[in-house]
Design a protein around this motif. Structure first.
Motif, PDB file in Angstrom:
ATOM      1  N   ILE A 119       0.825  -1.208   0.000  1.00  0.00           N
ATOM      2  CA  ILE A 119       0.000   0.000   0.000  1.00  0.00           C
ATOM      3  C   ILE A 119       0.860   1.259   0.000  1.00  0.00           C
ATOM      4  O   ILE A 119       0.580   2.223  -0.730  1.00  0.00           O
ATOM      5  N   THR A 120       1.932   1.258   0.803  1.00  0.00           N
ATOM      6  CA  THR A 120       2.777   2.450   0.907  1.00  0.00           C
ATOM      7  C   THR A 120       3.477   2.735  -0.409  1.00  0.00           C
ATOM      8  O   THR A 120       3.539   3.881  -0.872  1.00  0.00           O
ATOM      9  N   LEU A 121       4.025   1.682  -1.037  1.00  0.00           N
ATOM     10  CA  LEU A 121       4.697   1.852  -2.322  1.00  0.00           C
ATOM     11  C   LEU A 121       3.716   2.371  -3.373  1.00  0.00           C
ATOM     12  O   LEU A 121       4.025   3.289  -4.140  1.00  0.00           O
ATOM     13  N   ASN A 122       2.526   1.771  -3.410  1.00  0.00           N
ATOM     14  CA  ASN A 122       1.513   2.202  -4.361  1.00  0.00           C
ATOM     15  C   ASN A 122       1.169   3.678  -4.174  1.00  0.00           C
ATOM     16  O   ASN A 122       1.044   4.438  -5.144  1.00  0.00           O
ATOM     17  N   LYS A 123       1.010   4.070  -2.934  1.00  0.00           N
ATOM     18  CA  LYS A 123       0.617   5.449  -2.648  1.00  0.00           C
ATOM     19  C   LYS A 123       1.702   6.426  -3.083  1.00  0.00           C
ATOM     20  O   LYS A 123       1.411   7.469  -3.693  1.00  0.00           O
ATOM     21  N   ALA A 124       2.965   6.089  -2.799  1.00  0.00           N
ATOM     22  CA  ALA A 124       4.067   6.971  -3.174  1.00  0.00           C
ATOM     23  C   ALA A 124       4.186   7.091  -4.690  1.00  0.00           C
ATOM     24  O   ALA A 124       4.391   8.194  -5.232  1.00  0.00           O
ATOM     25  N   ALA A 128       3.456  10.435  -6.908  1.00  0.00           N
ATOM     26  CA  ALA A 128       4.527  10.937  -7.777  1.00  0.00           C
ATOM     27  C   ALA A 128       4.018  11.131  -9.197  1.00  0.00           C
ATOM     28  O   ALA A 128       4.366  12.104  -9.875  1.00  0.00           O
ATOM     29  N   SER A 129       3.153  10.208  -9.645  1.00  0.00           N
ATOM     30  CA  SER A 129       2.572  10.327 -10.990  1.00  0.00           C
ATOM     31  C   SER A 129       1.698  11.568 -11.096  1.00  0.00           C
ATOM     32  O   SER A 129       1.719  12.281 -12.109  1.00  0.00           O
ATOM     33  N   GLN A 130       0.918  11.842 -10.042  1.00  0.00           N
ATOM     34  CA  GLN A 130       0.078  13.037 -10.051  1.00  0.00           C
ATOM     35  C   GLN A 130       0.924  14.308 -10.021  1.00  0.00           C
ATOM     36  O   GLN A 130       0.625  15.283 -10.718  1.00  0.00           O
ATOM     37  N   ALA A 131       2.001  14.277  -9.240  1.00  0.00           N
ATOM     38  CA  ALA A 131       2.863  15.457  -9.132  1.00  0.00           C
ATOM     39  C   ALA A 131       3.614  15.715 -10.436  1.00  0.00           C
ATOM     40  O   ALA A 131       3.932  16.860 -10.762  1.00  0.00           O
ATOM     41  N   GLN A 148       8.893   9.951   1.322  1.00  0.00           N
ATOM     42  CA  GLN A 148       9.159  10.509   2.644  1.00  0.00           C
ATOM     43  C   GLN A 148       7.879  10.960   3.338  1.00  0.00           C
ATOM     44  O   GLN A 148       7.779  10.953   4.559  1.00  0.00           O
ATOM     45  N   LYS A 149       6.854  11.327   2.552  1.00  0.00           N
ATOM     46  CA  LYS A 149       5.589  11.776   3.129  1.00  0.00           C
ATOM     47  C   LYS A 149       4.754  10.615   3.671  1.00  0.00           C
ATOM     48  O   LYS A 149       3.981  10.792   4.620  1.00  0.00           O
TER      49      LYS A 149
END
Length: 1020
Positions: A119-124, A128-131, A148-149
Motif C-alpha cells: 500500500i505504501t509503495l503504491n501510494k508513493a 509521484a505520478s500526479q505530481a 518521505q511523506k
C-alpha cells in the motif's frame, strides 16, 4: 593587422568545410529527382497522398545504398549524406513532432519484484505520478519526495533489497537515500536504453532525416519525423512496448462458465450492498445469442456462419459482469471465455481483477484478442472482442518471451495470409519445442501469442515445432506485418513511452511557409544591401561581401551540426543579418569619426577597428548569453532558433571584424582608396549636440505611463495564452467557403463540451481552433486513441457548419490541397505546458542575472548593471503590455507561446546590445574628459553613438518588418514582438539605462587638465 596569416588560414579552412557541406547536396538531389520520377510513374500523379507515399517508398528503399564514394576516404549512403545536410523542420516541410515521456511507474514495480500489493509503495508511486503533471523534476526525485511523506517507519530497502539485480548495491540496512541513488542510476540506464532502441525503431520507419534527442534530466524523448504520412503508424512505432509472450491456452469448459456465473452473482450482491439495496433484489435481463461462427483448423474464429439461432434465449440474472460481457455458451470454440463490445473492454478487465476472481479462477490470466470478431461475409468487422483464459505458470511470467527472438521477417503464408516469421535462439527454440509438444499431446490444444498484452494469434498445435521457427498470423496487411516485424526485430522497450506533446503539420502548409520565408529572407537581405551601399559607398560593398560570406558560413555550420531549420530559425537568420550589420556600423561610424578628426585613411581604418572591438565584444557576448539561455531552456523550434542565433553571432563577428578588415587593408595595400560615405550621408549625424540628460524627467514620465498602462492591461485583460502554456489540442482548419467564427464556436460547443477558442488566421477562411477537450486522457476511449476522438468531435461540429457534405477521412487529410480540411494539429499535455511556463520564467530570470553579472564584471560599477537591467524590465513589460492590449484588436495571431518568449528574450538581447554600445562610449569619455561635468560628458557620449544607434535599429527594423509582412501567419506575432522590442529597446538605451547611470553616479571632479580636454568629444 597582426595575425593575418591565421585569419587567412581559418578563412580557407571554413570555406573548404562549407563547400564540402554544400557538395553533399548534389548526389542526394539526383536520387530525389529519381524518386519523384518513380512516384509520378507509379501513382500517375504529381502530388497527393499516393504520390508522396511512392516517393517515400523509393527513398526508403535506397536509404542504405552507397551513392557516393570518395577514393581513398569512404563511401556514403543516401542516409549518410542526408544526415550531413540542413534539416528542415516540420513547419517548413510538414510531418510529425512528439515529446515522449518515459513511464517509470512499471519500472519501479519491477525493481520491487512487482510488489503492487504494498500500500505504501503504491501510494508513493501514485502521488509521484500526479505530481509529475505539474512538476519539472524527474520521476525518481518525485517518488523519493512522496515516499518521505507516506513511509512511516518503513524503509525503501525492505522493498528493493530482495531483487537479485540490486543485491550488489542495496542490502536490508541501506538508507533511503542510498536506495534512491541506485534507483536513479537504474532509471537512467533504462531511459537511455529506451532512447537507443527507439532510435533503431525509427530507422525502420523509413523517414528521411528523423531528429531524435533525449532530455535525460526530465526523462523526455523528443522526436521529429519530417514528411511522415501516417501519424497513427508513427504512434505505434513510438509507443508499442513490443512485449512478446507465449502462453498455453486453457480450455473453456462447464466449470469455467459456472465459475463466471458464480462470480457475476458475487459481484452483483457486492454492488447491491454497496448501493444500499437488499442483497436479494433481482433484476433480470434476457441475453440472446444469434450468430454462431465456425472455427478453422487452428481453432481461430472465421467469418463463416455455422448456424443462426433466432429463437432460443438464455434467461439469467445479469450482474455487473454479465450486463457488459457475454459468456461462451459453446458457440465460440473451446478457448474463448466470452465476448464484449469495444467500449466495455476496460470495464470487464477491471471486474476480472477483483479479489473474487482469484477464488473462482486459479493460475489463470485473462487477455483480449487484438482484432475484433469478423463480420458475416461481405460485411465489416464487428465491435466485439474475444476474451481468452491463459494458463499462468507458477513463476508468474510467460514461458517464452521476445527476448528469445533473434530475427524477424514478414511475408505471405501458403494459405495467402500475411504472417510475421520469427527465429529464436537455442534456449527459446528448446522452450518453444517443449510448449508445442505439450500442446500437441493435450488433444492439439491452442497456444496464444501475445503482443503488448493482446492475443494476436492462437493457433492449434498439431505437432511439435522444433528449430525455433514459427509464424504469427493475425489478419495483417503487408504494411502492418512489415512494421510488426521491424518493431520485434529491434526488441522490447524496457519502459513504456507516453506521448505528452504532439504536433502534425500538413505538407501544403509546410510548402507555404517555405515560400513565404524565402521571400522574406531575400527581400530583407536585399534591402539591407541597398541601404549599406547608399550610406557607406565603397565600404558598403565590403559589408555586402561580409554578409554574403556570413550567410554561407551560417548555412554550412548549421548543416554540419545537424541543426533543424524551422520558422523561428529563419527568423534567427533574418535577425542575424540585422545584427551583423551592427558590427559593420560600429566600425564604419568610428572610422568616419577618425576621418572627420583629420586622420589619414590608413590611420583612420586602423584606429576605427581598434577602438570598436570593445563595444562589439560586449554587445555580442550579451547576445550570446541570451541565446545560450534559450538553447538550454527551450524546446524544439526555440532551441533551433537559439542555435541559429549563436552561430550567426560568431560568424558575424568573424566576417565583419576580421574578414572585413582583411579585405579593406588588402585594398589599401594596393594603393587604392575606399570611401566610408556617400554625398547624401557624409554629414548625417556628424554634429549632434542634444541635451539628452536634460530630458530624462520627461522620458521617465513617458515610460512610467507606458509601464502603468501595460501592467493595467496585463492584470485586467491578461494574455491570449497559446496551447503551449495552457495545454490542449490546437487545430488549423482551412475552409473552402465563408464561415462565421461565432457560428463555428457555437457548433463546436456541444461535441467539445465547452466553447473552444477560435482565432482567424490571416489567410482567407482559415481558423485556429483550440480546445482542452480530453487533453488529460492518456489511454484509449472506447477502443480509440484520444486524439482520434477529439478529431471526430471537431469534424462533427465543422461538418454541421459547412452543410454536412464532409467525410472524416477527407477532413483529417493534412496533405489535402482542396476542400475543408485540417492543415496542422498539435497537442500539448499539462506536463509540457507547466514545463514551458517554468522554463520561460527561469529563462527570463537567468538571462537578466547573467547580463547583470557580465556588465558588473565588464564595467566594474553596479550602476551600469542596474541601469541596463532596469531598461530590460522596462522593455519586457511594454512588449508584454502591447501583446495584452493588442489581443483581439489586431488582425493577426497574438497568442503567448514559446515563439513569443523567444521574441521577448531576443528583444532583451538586442536592447542590451544597444545599451552596451552606449555604455562603452560613456566609460571611454568619462576616463578621457575627467575635468568636465558628468552631464556634459554623458550627453557627448550619447551624441557620438546616436548615428550607430539609429542606423543599426533601422537596418534591423527593415529585416524584421519584412518578416512581419511576408513571413506568414505562424510567425507574425513573433515578428511584431521584435518590432515593438527594437523600438522600445532603442529608446530605453538612451532614455532609461543611461539616465539611471547618470542619476546614480557621483559628479566627476577634475583630476588633471590636459589639451585633450579642450577637444570636442564628438571628434575623439
Amino acid at each position: 593587422m597582426q595575425g593575418k596569416g591565421i585569419i587567412k588560414f581559418f578563412l580557407v579552412v571554413m570555406l573548404i568545410v562549407t563547400a564540402v557541406q554544400y557538395l553533399y547536396i548534389i548526389p542526394t538531389s539526383s536520387k530525389e529527382a529519381e524518386a519523384e520520377d518513380f512516384a509520378q510513374e507509379q501513382s500517375g500523379e504529381t502530388e497527393g497522398e499516393m504520390y508522396r507515399a511512392q516517393r517515400a517508398y523509393f527513398l526508403d528503399s535506397i536509404s542504405d545504398q552507397e551513392i557516393l564514394k570518395v577514393p581513398g576516404f569512404k563511401s556514403f549512403t543516401y542516409q549518410d549524406l542526408k544526415a550531413k545536410q540542413l534539416n528542415l523542420g516540420l513547419d517548413l516541410k510538414g510531418g510529425m513532432s512528439v515529446v515522449l515521456q518515459v513511464d517509470l511507474k512499471e519500472f519501479l514495480f519491477a525493481l520491487s519484484r512487482k510488489n503492487k500489493d504494498d500500500i505504501t509503495l503504491n501510494k508513493a508511486i501514485d502521488q509521484a505520478s500526479q505530481a509529475q503533471a505539474n512538476a519539472q523534476d524527474d520521476f525518481i526525485a518525485l517518488f523519493a519526495t512522496e515516499w518521505q511523506k507516506v513511509r512511516g517507519d518503513k524503509k525503501l530497502a525492505s522493498l528493493f533489497s530482495s531483487n537479485d539485480a540490486l543485491r550488489e548495491d542495496i542490502n536490508i540496512n541501506s538508507s533511503d537515500a542510498e536506495v534512491v541513488r541506485v534507483l536513479r542510476e537504474k532509471a537512467n540506464e533504462t531511459v537511455q536504453l529506451t532512447y537507443d532502441l527507439l532510435k533503431k525503431r525509427i530507422d525502420q520507419l523509413g523517414v528521411v532525416q528523423p531528429n531524435v534527442s533525449l532530455d535525460a534530466d526530465r526523462d523526455l524523448i523528443l522526436v521529429e519525423l519530417p514528411g511522415i504520412e501516417n501519424p497513427a503508424r508513427a504512434r505505434t512505432f513510438l509507443q508499442a512496448a513490443a512485449n512478446l509472450e507465449f502462453f498455453h491456452v486453457k480450455r473453456v469448459d462447464n466449470a469455467a462458465i459456472n465459475a463466471l456465473v458464480t462470480l457475476d452473482q458475487q459481484l452483483d450482491r457486492k454492488a447491491k450492498i454497496e448501493a444500499g439495496r437488499d442483497s436479494n433484489y433481482v433484476e433480470e435481463k434476457t441475453v440472446r445469442y444469434d450468430t454462431i461462427y465456425a472455427l478453422d483448423d487452428l481453432g481461430n474464429l472465421t467469418n463463416e456462419i455455422a448456424s443462426i439461432d433466432t429463437t432460443e434465449e438464455v434467461q439469467q440474472t445479469a450482474g455487473p459482469l454479465f450486463s457488459i460481457f457475454s459468456p461462451n455458451t459453446g458457440n465460440l470454440g473451446e478457448s474463448v471465455l466470452g465476448i464484449a463490445a469495444e467500449k466495455d473492454l476496460e470495464a470487464v478487465s477491471e471486474l476480472l481483477e477483483s479479489p473474487e476472481v482469484a477464488r473462482q479462477f486459479r493460475d489463470v490470466v485473462f487477455r483480449w484478442e487484438e482484432s475484433p470478431l469478423p463480420g458475416a461475409e461481405g460485411e465489416a468487422a464487428t465491435d466485439l472482442y474475444a476474451l481468452y483464459q491463459l494458463q499462468m505458470p507458477r513463476s508468474g511470467e510467460a514461458l517464452l518471451t521476445g527476448e528469445a527472438i533473434t530475427n524477424t521477417s514478414s511475408g505471405p503464408q501458403p494459405d495467402g495470409q500475411i504472417a510475421v516469421n520469427l527465429s529464436m535462439n537455442s534456449e527459446g527454440a528448446r522452450t518453444w519445442a517443449r510448449m508445442t509438444t505439450e500442446a500437441a499431446n493435450d488433444n492439439n490444444r491452442q497456444v496464444a501469442i501475445l503482443l503488448d498484452g493482446r492475443v494476436v494469434s492462437a493457433p492449434r498445435v498439431n505437432g511439435p515445432i522444433p528449430g525455433g521457427n514459427t509464424a504469427i498470423t493475425g489478419n495483417f496487411n503487408v504494411q502492418d506485418a512489415t512494421d510488426l516485424a521491424n518493431i520485434l526485430k529491434v526488441g522490447r522497450l524496457p519502459a513504456r513511452t507516453q506521448i505528452i506533446q504532439e504536433s502534425i503539420v500538413g505538407p501544403s502548409l509546410g510548402a507555404a511557409n517555405i515560400n513565404s520565408s524565402i521571400m522574406a529572407l531575400l527581400i530583407g537581405f536585399g534591402l539591407v544591401l541597398v541601404f549599406m551601399l547608399f550610406y557607406y559607398g565603397g565600404a558598403g560593398i565590403v559589408s555586402i561581401l561580409a554578409l554574403l560570406l556570413n550567410l554561407i558560413f551560417i548555412f554550412g555550420a548549421l548543416s554540419s551540426f545537424g541543426t533543424v531549420l524551422t520558422l523561428p530559425g529563419i527568423a534567427g537568420i533574418l535577425l542575424t543579418i540585422g545584427m551583423a550589420v551592427d558590427a559593420n556600423v560600429i566600425i564604419y561610424e568610428r572610422i568616419r569619426e577618425e576621418l572627420r578628426a583629420g586622420k589619414t585613411e590608413r590611420n583612420a581604418v586602423t584606429d576605427g577597428f581598434s577602438n570598436s572591438y570593445s563595444a562589439i565584444i560586449d554587445a555580442n557576448v550579451t547576445t550570446l548569453l541570451i541565446a545560450a539561455v534559450l538553447a538550454y531552456f527551450g524546446l524544439g523550434p526555440i532551441k533551433g532558433f537559439a542555435v541559429v542565433l549563436m552561430v550567426g553571432v560568431v560568424s558575424s563577428v568573424f566576417t565583419a571584424v576580421l574578414v572585413g578588415r582583411l579585405i579593406i587593408e588588402w585594398w589599401l595595400d594596393k594603393g587604392k582608396s575606399i570611401s566610408f560615405w556617400t554625398a547624401p550621408s557624409q554629414n548625417l549625424f556628424s554634429n549632434v549636440n542634444i541635451d539628452w540628460m536634460g530630458k530624462r524627467k520627461l522620458t521617465y514620465a513617458i515610460s512610467g505611463v507606458l509601464i502603468i498602462a501595460s501592467l493595467a492591461s496585463i492584470f485586467t485583460k491578461g494574455f491570449d495564452l497559446g496551447v503551449d502554456f495552457k495545454g490542449g489540442y490546437s487545430y488549423v482548419v482551412e475552409f473552402d467557403q465563408d464561415v462565421n467564427s461565432q457560428d463555428l464556436r457555437d457548433a463546436l460547443a456541444t461535441p467539445f463540451g465547452s466553447e473552444p477558442t477560435i482565432k482567424a488566421v490571416d489567410s482567407d477562411n482559415t481558423f485556429n481552433i483550440v480546445t482542452d477537450y480530453l487533453v488529460d486522457q492518456t489511454g484509449q476511449i472506447d477502443g480509440k486513441e484520444a486524439q482520434d476522438v477529439v478529431l471526430e468531435a471537431l469534424y462533427t461540429g465543422v461538418n454541421s457548419v459547412v452543410g454536412g457534405n464532409l467525410t472524416l477521412d477527407a477532413f483529417g487529410d493534412l496533405g489535402a490541397d482542396s476542400g475543408t480540411h485540417v492543415t496542422s494539429v498539435s497537442k500539448v499535455g499539462p506536463t509540457i505546458a507547466d514545463d514551458i511556463k517554468r522554463s520561460a520564467f527561469w529563462a527570463g530570470g537567468i538571462g537578466l542575472l547573467l547580463i547583470f553579472l557580465y556588465l558588473l564584471l565588464r564595467f566594474n560599477k553596479w550602476q551600469y548593471s542596474l541601469g541596463a537591467v532596469a531598461a530590460l524590465f522596462h522593455d519586457s513589460i511594454i512588449v508584454l503590455g502591447m501583446f495584452s492590449f493588442g489581443w483581439g484588436l489586431f488582425g493577426f495571431n497574438m497568442e503567448m507561446d514559446q515563439a513569443f518568449i523567444a521574441a521577448v528574450l531576443t528583444v532583451i538581447g538586442y536592447s542590451i546590445n544597444d545599451t552596451v554600445v552606449v555604455y562603452d562610449r560613456i566609460r571611454e569619455y568619462l576616463n578621457t574628459y575627467v575635468s568636465r561635468g558628468k552631464t556634459e560628458v554623458i550627453n557627448a557620449a550619447v551624441s557620438s553613438t546616436v548615428s550607430r544607434t539609429i542606423i543599426t535599429s533601422l537596418t534591423t527594423m527593415i529585416v524584421v518588418l519584412v518578416l512581419f509582412l511576408f513571413g506568414g501567419s505562424s510567425i507574425k506575432g513573433f515578428a511584431f514582438a521584435l518590432l515593438v522590442g527594437i523600438l522600445v529597446g532603442t529608446y530605453s538605451s538612451i532614455f532609461i539605462a543611461t539616465p539611471i547611470v547618470h542619476d546614480l553616479t557621483d559628479d566627476l571632479e577634475a583630476k588633471s587638465t590636459t589639451d585633450v580636454e579642450k577637444a570636442s568629444p564628438v571628434k575623439a
